[in-house]
Structures are given as C-alpha cells and as structure tokens.
Design an enzyme around this catalytic site. Sequence first.
Site, PDB file in Angstrom:
ATOM      1  N   CYS A   1     -24.098  79.828 -32.213  1.00 34.01           N
ATOM      2  CA  CYS A   1     -23.441  79.228 -31.056  1.00 34.01           C
ATOM      3  C   CYS A   1     -24.490  78.670 -30.102  1.00 34.01           C
ATOM      4  O   CYS A   1     -25.541  79.274 -29.886  1.00 34.01           O
ATOM      5  CB  CYS A   1     -22.587  80.275 -30.348  1.00 34.01           C
ATOM      6  SG  CYS A   1     -21.851  79.714 -28.798  1.00 34.01           S
TER       7      CYS A   1
ATOM      8  N   CYS B   1     -16.183  86.103 -26.837  1.00 34.86           N
ATOM      9  CA  CYS B   1     -17.421  85.731 -26.151  1.00 34.86           C
ATOM     10  C   CYS B   1     -17.768  86.813 -25.141  1.00 34.86           C
ATOM     11  O   CYS B   1     -17.031  87.014 -24.167  1.00 34.86           O
ATOM     12  CB  CYS B   1     -17.264  84.385 -25.456  1.00 34.86           C
ATOM     13  SG  CYS B   1     -18.716  83.907 -24.488  1.00 34.86           S
TER      14      CYS B   1
ATOM     15  N   CYS C   1     -30.039  74.474 -10.195  1.00 34.00           N
ATOM     16  CA  CYS C   1     -29.940  75.140 -11.496  1.00 34.00           C
ATOM     17  C   CYS C   1     -30.860  74.471 -12.515  1.00 34.00           C
ATOM     18  O   CYS C   1     -30.808  74.794 -13.700  1.00 34.00           O
ATOM     19  CB  CYS C   1     -28.497  75.143 -11.996  1.00 34.00           C
ATOM     20  SG  CYS C   1     -27.791  73.496 -12.229  1.00 34.00           S
TER      21      CYS C   1
END
Length: 448
Positions: free
Chosen positions: A78, A159, A403
């Site tokens: 993933c 998840c 970020c």
Amino acid sequence: MLKKNHSYQAHISDQSPIGSGIASLKGHPIHIPNSIPGDIIQFKVIKTSSQISYGRIIKIIQKSPHRVTPPCKIASTCGGCQLQHQSNSAQHEFKSKQLLRDLQAHINITASDIQAIIAAKHPWGYRNKMQLALSEDNGQLKIGLYASRSHRVIDMPHCPIMHDEMAQVLPIFKEWHRQHPIPIFNEKTHQGTLRYLTLRYAPQHQELMVILTTAAPFPVPESLIKALKQLPAFKSLYICKQADPQSDQVLTAELSLAWGTPHIQETLFETTHPLSPTAFYQGNAKLIETLYETWIKIINWNGEGCLLDLYCGTGTSTLAFARKGGQVIGVDQHPAAIQNAKRSAQLHQINAQFVCETAESYLSQHKHPNSSILVDPPRSGLHPALIQALIQHAPATIGYMSCSAKTLARDLAFLVSAGYHIDQIQPIDMFSHTPHLEIMVRLSRPNS
C-alpha cells in the site's frame, strides 16, 4: 554497473526522502523500499541507470534492530504508509535528519536550531479523513489506496491508521455493491460510474460523512443509504461529480447532498467547527489539540496590533487566537471554509473577522501596522506574489505552519534574505508511519 533482474546482497546504510532504504555497491546508490538502515538484505534490481538504481527485497538476511512487524497486512504494498516496519524512535531519527537536509538545502541552519519532534502518544487510528480509490478485479470491488508510484488500487480490508468508525464503512459498502453491482470507473477505458470513496469522521461528536465521487450523475439508491444507516455515526452522504476522465481530483465543486446534514461537527478548545466536504481540518484527530496548543505558545501573540491568519480554513487557529482578544482576521479563498468559520464564530460569540479572498490579494489591498501574520499553505507552499506581499507588509512576526519541508525551506530562504530571523522550528509527528511531518516556524523582524 548493476544488471537489471540480477540479485545482490547489501547492507542498508541510509534512507531516501520517501523512506526507502539506501544501499551502496562500489559507490553506486540503490533505493530499496521496505528496507531500513541496519538491514542486510538480498535484493533484485528492477531499474538501473548510471546515476541510481532501484531494487526489491528478495530476502532479509539480517534484520535491523529498529525493524518491527507492521500491524497492517498490506503495509509493504500500500502506498499510504512507508515506515510501519520501522520503530517509532527510528522513524523520528530519520524524519529529523531529513528535515535538516531539506532546510539546509536553502538556509544556513544546524541540528541544534530544530526542536525535538513532538511524538504522537497514539500513532494508530488517528486519521479522521481518508480518500480511497475504487477499482474492480475479476468482478470483485477493491477499495483502498494506490500502490506506490502507480494507479493500482491495493484492496484495504482494514487500515490501522484510520478511525475504526471509518473502517466500518468498507465492508458495508462492499456488501452493498455486491448486491447492487453498479459499474466501477475504469481509468483505461473511461467507462463506469463509481470512482472514489471519501470518509470524514469527527470523533468528538462521533459523526461520520461519506462522499461518493462518480463519473456521471448518480441518483443515490435508497439501498445505499439504508446500508450506511447501520452505522450510528453516519450523518451525511454526498455525491461528487468528477466528469473529467483524465483528472484524479477526488473532490470537485460539483457536490450535492444526497442524505443527512450538510456538515458534521468537531470541537477544539470548546469551539465547535462545522465541517463541509471540502473544508480543511487537520487530519490527525488525536494530536490536533497538541498541535494548536504548541502553535499558540510558539507565536506568543499578546493581543496587540492585528493578527492575520492566512489560509485559515474553517478557522481553527483563528478562533483559538481570537479567544485571547484583540483584532483577529482569518482569510481563505474557499467560500465553504469561510462560511463554516463564520458560523463557528457566531455560535460561540467570538470576535473574529473572516474574509473570502486569496491571501496575496488581501495583503496587497490592506495594511495592518504592527501585525502578526500566520500562514498555513498547501503542500505547494506560498505563492511568489504572497511572499512579496508579506515582505512589503513587514509584519513584526510571521508564523509558518507547513506539511512540506522542501517548500517551507524554499519560502524561508526568501523571508530570511528579506531580514527576518528564525526564532523557533518545531516539528510534530502528525503523520505517523509516513515520511511526513507538520512543521511550525516563528520568524521575527529584528528590533520589531
């Protein structure tokens, strides 16, 4: 030179910016995903050039002391988490080194100028928003994130970084689709209807929003609403139309409320924020309060002059500062975000002004002497016109939350060259098990 499809043995000594392990054979670097410093591995070369090669692990001969077993069964394939196989302490060491590298590429700085990373006490189940792709394989619906550097959807049975309430949607949606097999959009043929599934959760109020992105108008069947109503937190279902087959933009302006309330609500510092589908809100529900407590402390605004909060989103930061008194103005170009911010201010009788306008346009037309300015731009960083407007405005203090260390470093270089001094750099691990950090920086003008 290494040969493609041949296997080699190597010791991993470093990590790339995206978290892949780096080995060196005769001075030639090889990037190998899912390996970390300290591993001794056998790997296969999958791509090579005179500058760099890429490999895939065949076997781990000796594990790094910092290697751990990921709780996620699809962690190695993933594209969501790149560092689950690395201990939290080693993740922080890697992120600190990478942050320093990114900053030093643009400004003169040392490791001692950066505060230690604020760690997440709860590094699992923290995501309050997930955008998931849909695909079909032999008639079976797949819901998940893309594999790294591809558009191949990795089916996500569970998840561990998303809230459990969001994860509960996945089996329900799959079962609904099994009973009502509406065609899934195919990126190659451009045929099909269902494209993406976005989940948004407000844990303080236990409210869940579901957004289904489609390639064409989609009359929502009652069967889907009935299926989602199994979840007590389910409050809203939106349909978003993305008709451009070449675009991978998940949420567009073509949003329509199919069922429920137009927004869900979340509370921060006793202030309730209505969240619409596209309104920005920090994605780590378990660390958001620490983030803004630290932000307020770093900026250390005393209420004098004017505080401008550019890219204010739903007003989380703006309203937190406005509780201290003084003139506080939030600016954002997204109407839904400004509408939500105004609603929060009115609900709690907080004296703050909100303006729907681009940050660079607002600064070029308004002057606020002795001001403090906060910026929290998207990953692409500040627009060049905004940097110039900031420098011309000459605020006493600038607070920059980012970020992306790379674009932060680029923008800081312009501000430092204009005479600003970096007072503090504080990273916080808002994105556990990924290479990313949220970074808070305070700058000031000498003698201001």
